[in-house]
Every structure is written in structure tokens, then in C-alpha cells.
Design a protein around this motif. Structure first.
Motif, short mmCIF file in Angstrom:
data_model
loop_
_atom_site.label_atom_id
_atom_site.label_comp_id
_atom_site.label_asym_id
_atom_site.label_seq_id
_atom_site.Cartn_x
_atom_site.Cartn_y
_atom_site.Cartn_z
N GLY A 15 27.75 15.70 -30.24
CA GLY A 15 28.10 14.29 -30.19
C GLY A 15 27.11 13.46 -29.39
N ILE A 16 26.61 14.02 -28.30
CA ILE A 16 25.64 13.30 -27.47
C ILE A 16 24.27 13.27 -28.14
CG2 ILE A 16 24.39 13.39 -25.26
CD1 ILE A 16 27.33 12.36 -25.17
N GLN A 17 23.84 14.40 -28.68
CA GLN A 17 22.52 14.47 -29.31
C GLN A 17 22.43 13.58 -30.54
OE1 GLN A 17 22.09 18.70 -29.89
NE2 GLN A 17 20.89 18.92 -28.03
N HIS A 18 23.52 13.38 -31.24
CA HIS A 18 23.52 12.60 -32.47
C HIS A 18 24.42 11.38 -32.36
CE1 HIS A 18 22.52 16.81 -33.62
NE2 HIS A 18 21.50 16.15 -34.14
N TYR A 19 24.49 10.82 -31.17
CA TYR A 19 25.40 9.70 -30.89
C TYR A 19 25.26 8.58 -31.91
CZ TYR A 19 27.41 5.66 -28.59
OH TYR A 19 28.15 4.54 -28.32
N GLY A 20 24.05 8.12 -32.16
CA GLY A 20 23.82 7.00 -33.08
C GLY A 20 24.22 7.29 -34.50
N ASN A 21 24.24 8.55 -34.88
CA ASN A 21 24.67 8.91 -36.23
C ASN A 21 26.19 8.94 -36.35
OD1 ASN A 21 22.00 9.31 -37.01
ND2 ASN A 21 22.04 11.45 -36.45
N TYR A 34 29.04 3.74 -33.20
CA TYR A 34 28.28 2.50 -33.11
C TYR A 34 28.72 1.67 -31.91
CZ TYR A 34 26.43 -2.09 -34.21
OH TYR A 34 25.80 -3.30 -34.14
N LYS A 35 29.90 1.10 -31.96
CA LYS A 35 30.35 0.21 -30.88
C LYS A 35 31.34 0.85 -29.93
CE LYS A 35 29.58 -4.21 -33.00
NZ LYS A 35 30.00 -5.58 -33.00
N VAL A 36 32.15 1.75 -30.42
CA VAL A 36 33.19 2.34 -29.59
C VAL A 36 33.18 3.86 -29.73
CG1 VAL A 36 34.70 0.32 -29.65
CG2 VAL A 36 34.93 2.06 -31.40
N VAL A 37 33.58 4.53 -28.66
CA VAL A 37 33.70 5.98 -28.65
C VAL A 37 35.03 6.30 -27.98
CG1 VAL A 37 32.75 8.13 -27.77
CG2 VAL A 37 31.21 6.30 -28.45
N TRP A 56 38.07 -0.90 -39.53
CA TRP A 56 37.55 0.38 -39.07
C TRP A 56 36.32 0.15 -38.18
CZ3 TRP A 56 32.58 2.04 -40.31
CH2 TRP A 56 31.91 1.27 -41.26
N PHE A 57 35.94 1.18 -37.45
CA PHE A 57 34.70 1.23 -36.68
C PHE A 57 33.95 2.48 -37.11
CE2 PHE A 57 36.70 -1.38 -33.27
CZ PHE A 57 35.68 -2.31 -33.13
N LYS A 58 32.64 2.40 -37.13
CA LYS A 58 31.85 3.60 -37.34
C LYS A 58 32.20 4.56 -36.21
CE LYS A 58 27.19 5.38 -37.73
NZ LYS A 58 25.75 5.09 -37.70
N GLY A 59 32.53 5.78 -36.56
CA GLY A 59 32.88 6.77 -35.56
C GLY A 59 34.27 7.33 -35.73
N GLN A 60 35.08 6.71 -36.56
CA GLN A 60 36.45 7.19 -36.71
C GLN A 60 36.47 8.59 -37.31
OE1 GLN A 60 38.50 4.02 -38.75
NE2 GLN A 60 39.00 3.02 -36.83
N SER A 61 35.59 8.87 -38.28
CA SER A 61 35.56 10.23 -38.84
C SER A 61 34.97 11.20 -37.83
CB SER A 61 34.80 10.27 -40.16
OG SER A 61 33.47 9.85 -39.98
N ALA A 62 33.99 10.78 -37.05
CA ALA A 62 33.41 11.64 -36.02
C ALA A 62 34.41 11.93 -34.92
CB ALA A 62 32.15 11.00 -35.44
N ALA A 63 35.25 10.97 -34.61
CA ALA A 63 36.24 11.15 -33.55
C ALA A 63 37.20 12.28 -33.90
CB ALA A 63 37.01 9.86 -33.30
N ARG A 64 37.51 12.43 -35.18
CA ARG A 64 38.40 13.51 -35.59
C ARG A 64 37.78 14.87 -35.29
NH1 ARG A 64 39.38 9.75 -39.91
NH2 ARG A 64 41.56 9.15 -39.89
N LEU A 65 36.46 14.97 -35.38
CA LEU A 65 35.77 16.23 -35.13
C LEU A 65 35.50 16.44 -33.64
CD1 LEU A 65 33.09 16.06 -37.97
CD2 LEU A 65 35.23 17.35 -37.96
N LEU A 66 35.10 15.39 -32.96
CA LEU A 66 34.66 15.51 -31.56
C LEU A 66 35.81 15.61 -30.59
CD1 LEU A 66 32.14 15.48 -29.74
CD2 LEU A 66 32.32 13.01 -29.67
N TYR A 67 36.87 14.86 -30.85
CA TYR A 67 37.96 14.77 -29.90
C TYR A 67 39.17 15.57 -30.37
CZ TYR A 67 35.10 11.13 -28.00
OH TYR A 67 34.06 10.45 -27.46
N GLN A 68 39.94 16.03 -29.41
CA GLN A 68 41.13 16.84 -29.69
C GLN A 68 42.25 15.99 -30.23
OE1 GLN A 68 41.96 18.86 -26.02
NE2 GLN A 68 40.02 19.91 -26.06
#
Length: 78
Positions: free
Chosen positions: A37-43, A46-49, A66-78
Motif C-alpha cells: 500500500g505504501i509502495q504503490h500509494y498513488g496507484n 488519491y484524496k483519502v485513505v 466514490w473516492f479512488k481507493g475504495q477497492s484498495a481499502a477492501r484489500l489493505l484494511y481489515q
């Protein structure tokens, strides 16, 4: 980050007490996915984490769908 915050050294104003859970656990972040998540933050974001609940709350607060990151949040966060 957590380890550094827990170090007790002369001249350091404070430290994270031992009885407080590690930072990633308190933020509900999966440790295994933290580095990616840190290494590929920009991918991923975008605005919120944050955890999905917080992303959805912020989306609603700002009147967005929506915000960019909602699909990533499902993977990164519990």
C-alpha cells in the motif's frame, strides 16, 4: 513507525506506552498489505485513505459517489 514510537531514549519527549496496541492494529490495517500500500500509494489512493467505513463516511460528507481507493481499502484494511 510503531517501533520508533515505542523507543525510550534520553531527550525524547515521550513514547507509545507498551499497553497500547500497535499502530497498524489500531488503524485496522492488515500488516501483510502495508508495504504494498505504501509502495504503490498513488496507484491505490488519491484524496483519502482509511478503512472502508471511513471512506464511505467521507464520500457521503462531501456529497460524492466514490473516492479512488475504495477497492484498495477492501484489500489493505481489515
Amino acid at each position: 513507525m510503531d517501533w520508533t514510537g515505542r523507543c525510550i531514549r534520553d531527550g525524547k519527549r515521550g513514547a507509545i506506552p507498551a499497553h497500547i496496541r500497535p499502530i497498524l492494529q489500531r488503524l485496522e490495517i492488515k500488516q501483510d498489505n502495508w508495504i504494498d500500500g505504501i509502495q504503490h500509494y498513488g496507484n491505490h489512493f488519491y484524496k483519502v485513505v482509511g478503512i472502508m467505513r471511513h471512506l464511505l463516511e467521507e464520500t457521503e460528507r462531501q456529497g460524492r459517489k466514490w473516492f479512488k481507493g475504495q477497492s484498495a481499502a477492501r484489500l489493505l484494511y481489515q
